[in-house]
Design a protein around this motif. Structure first.
Motif, short mmCIF file in Angstrom:
data_model
loop_
_atom_site.label_atom_id
_atom_site.label_comp_id
_atom_site.label_asym_id
_atom_site.label_seq_id
_atom_site.Cartn_x
_atom_site.Cartn_y
_atom_site.Cartn_z
N ASN A 161 21.74 45.07 -21.68
CA ASN A 161 21.63 43.81 -22.42
C ASN A 161 21.97 42.59 -21.58
N GLY A 162 22.43 42.82 -20.34
CA GLY A 162 22.73 41.70 -19.47
C GLY A 162 21.50 41.23 -18.72
N LYS A 163 21.68 40.17 -17.93
CA LYS A 163 20.60 39.64 -17.10
C LYS A 163 20.79 40.09 -15.67
N ARG A 164 19.79 40.76 -15.10
CA ARG A 164 19.89 41.18 -13.71
C ARG A 164 19.92 39.95 -12.82
N THR A 165 20.99 39.82 -12.05
CA THR A 165 21.27 38.60 -11.31
C THR A 165 21.84 38.98 -9.94
N THR A 166 21.52 38.21 -8.93
CA THR A 166 22.05 38.50 -7.60
C THR A 166 23.43 37.88 -7.44
N ALA A 167 24.21 38.50 -6.56
CA ALA A 167 25.50 37.92 -6.20
C ALA A 167 25.31 36.54 -5.59
N ASP A 168 24.22 36.34 -4.85
CA ASP A 168 23.94 35.03 -4.27
C ASP A 168 23.86 33.96 -5.36
N ASP A 169 23.17 34.28 -6.45
CA ASP A 169 23.01 33.31 -7.53
C ASP A 169 24.35 32.97 -8.19
N VAL A 170 25.16 34.01 -8.42
CA VAL A 170 26.44 33.80 -9.09
C VAL A 170 27.37 32.97 -8.21
N VAL A 171 27.46 33.32 -6.93
CA VAL A 171 28.35 32.60 -6.02
C VAL A 171 27.88 31.16 -5.85
N ALA A 172 26.57 30.95 -5.81
CA ALA A 172 26.06 29.58 -5.70
C ALA A 172 26.45 28.75 -6.93
N GLU A 173 26.48 29.38 -8.09
CA GLU A 173 26.90 28.68 -9.30
C GLU A 173 28.38 28.34 -9.22
N ALA A 174 29.20 29.31 -8.80
CA ALA A 174 30.64 29.08 -8.69
C ALA A 174 30.94 27.98 -7.68
N ALA A 175 30.15 27.92 -6.62
CA ALA A 175 30.40 26.95 -5.55
C ALA A 175 30.31 25.51 -6.05
N LYS A 176 29.58 25.28 -7.13
CA LYS A 176 29.46 23.93 -7.68
C LYS A 176 30.79 23.39 -8.19
N TYR A 177 31.73 24.29 -8.50
CA TYR A 177 32.97 23.89 -9.17
C TYR A 177 34.22 24.08 -8.30
N THR A 178 34.04 24.46 -7.03
CA THR A 178 35.21 24.84 -6.24
C THR A 178 36.20 23.70 -6.05
N THR A 179 35.71 22.48 -5.84
CA THR A 179 36.63 21.35 -5.65
C THR A 179 37.49 21.15 -6.89
N PHE A 180 36.86 21.19 -8.05
CA PHE A 180 37.57 21.02 -9.31
C PHE A 180 38.54 22.19 -9.54
N ILE A 181 38.09 23.40 -9.26
CA ILE A 181 38.92 24.58 -9.48
C ILE A 181 40.17 24.54 -8.60
N ARG A 182 40.01 24.20 -7.34
CA ARG A 182 41.16 24.13 -6.45
C ARG A 182 42.14 23.05 -6.90
N ALA A 183 41.62 21.91 -7.33
CA ALA A 183 42.48 20.82 -7.80
C ALA A 183 43.27 21.23 -9.04
N ALA A 184 42.70 22.13 -9.84
CA ALA A 184 43.34 22.59 -11.07
C ALA A 184 44.18 23.83 -10.85
#
Length: 276
Positions: free
Chosen positions: A79-102
């Motif tokens: 029932n999940g969406k087949r997704t690459t690790a590349d795609d997931v990490v690229a999504e996470a990378a958008k928020y790294t500055t905010f995440i580190r600050a928090a």
């Protein structure tokens, strides 16, 4: 909560944990297959997914069938969406500055992430080494034998659900035996891996003081448990059960009172644990 959609599968860098590689590809070539997993969703979260604001990846598939599960739609990997690790990490990378600050990091959750150990391991490795984030693994421990030492080296914190100390109650709640979770907890202690234990207080099911004391005594004996989250049972996921045409047997079970939560936390603190 946003679901990751990947209309095409890009070629990624060679995967550290991957077994899904083309055996005929020369070592170091750039055409190795990317690591692909079944992803339910991702979210930015604060609370019980680890310290600070976190990028939480929810993987699909779970061997447990917990009576109070608030995401039964994650139980089946298909029932999940087949997704690459590349795609997931690229999504996470958008928020790294905010995440580190928090003061946060990245958490791999589920479902049960160890049902997909290669994919989960790749995400944890890249969150930690490519993005420089604190990493957490959210698991029941039932599939702890699937977590390699290499995977655990990339985990800064394990969020370990111990749903009951009484074996019969654990089986009733999850549909699975308790022992694999205890074995995994001992392994984490031997490795000196920091653990947050999570315990859901369900009136009439897990709230017996002797049951709580058993979890507390065990957690205190490990020496690596820095926090215990005593979580109140709630019925926020009941609508998902109904949508899936599944019987939510705890329909008439109330949430625990504030006094009951306080009493449960006091049992944990009496064993020298930090219970919240």
């Amino acid at each position: 909560m946003a679901v990751l959609l990947s209309p095409e599968i890009p070629v990624g860098r060679p995967a550290r944990f991957g077994c899904d590689e083309d055996a005929t590809t020369p070592a170091g070539a750039a055409t190795r297959r990317p690591i692909v997993g079944s992803v339910h969703s991702w979210d930015l979260s604060t609370g019980v997914d680890g310290p600070g604001t976190r990028f939480v990846t929810f993987l699909s598939g779970c061997p447990l069938t917990c009576l109070y599960c608030h995401n039964p739609d994650t139980w089946r990997m298909r029932n999940g969406k087949r997704t690459t690790a590349d795609d997931v990490v690229a999504e996470a990378a958008k928020y790294t500055t905010f995440i580190r600050a928090a003061g946060g990091g990245a958490t791999v959750s589920g479902g049960e992430p160890l049902l997909q150990p290669v994919f989960a391991g790749e995400l944890l490795h890249r969150y930690k080494h490519d993005l420089g984030l604190h990493t957490a693994l959210d698991t029941s421990g039932f599939l702890g034998t699937r977590a390699t030492d290499a995977l655990l080296r990339d985990v800064d914190l394990v969020l370990l659900d111990i749903k009951s100390w009484d074996g019969e109650t654990y089986q009733k709640v999850t549909g699975r035996p308790l022992q694999p979770t205890l074995d995994f907890a001992h392994r984490l202690a031997d490795l000196g891996k920091e653990v947050h234990v999570r315990f859901v207080l369900v009136p009439g099911l897990t709230d017996d003081p002797a049951n709580i004391d058993g979890v507390a005594s065990f957690a205190a004996s490990l020496g690596n448990v820095s926090r215990v989250d005593v979580l109140p049972f709630h019925k926020l996921g009941e609508s998902k059960w109904q949508a899936l045409d599944m019987n939510f047997t705890l329909h008439d079970t109330p949430s625990p009172t504030p006094a009951a939560l306080t009493a449960a936390r006091e049992i944990f603190t009496s064993h020298g644990l930090n219970a919240v």
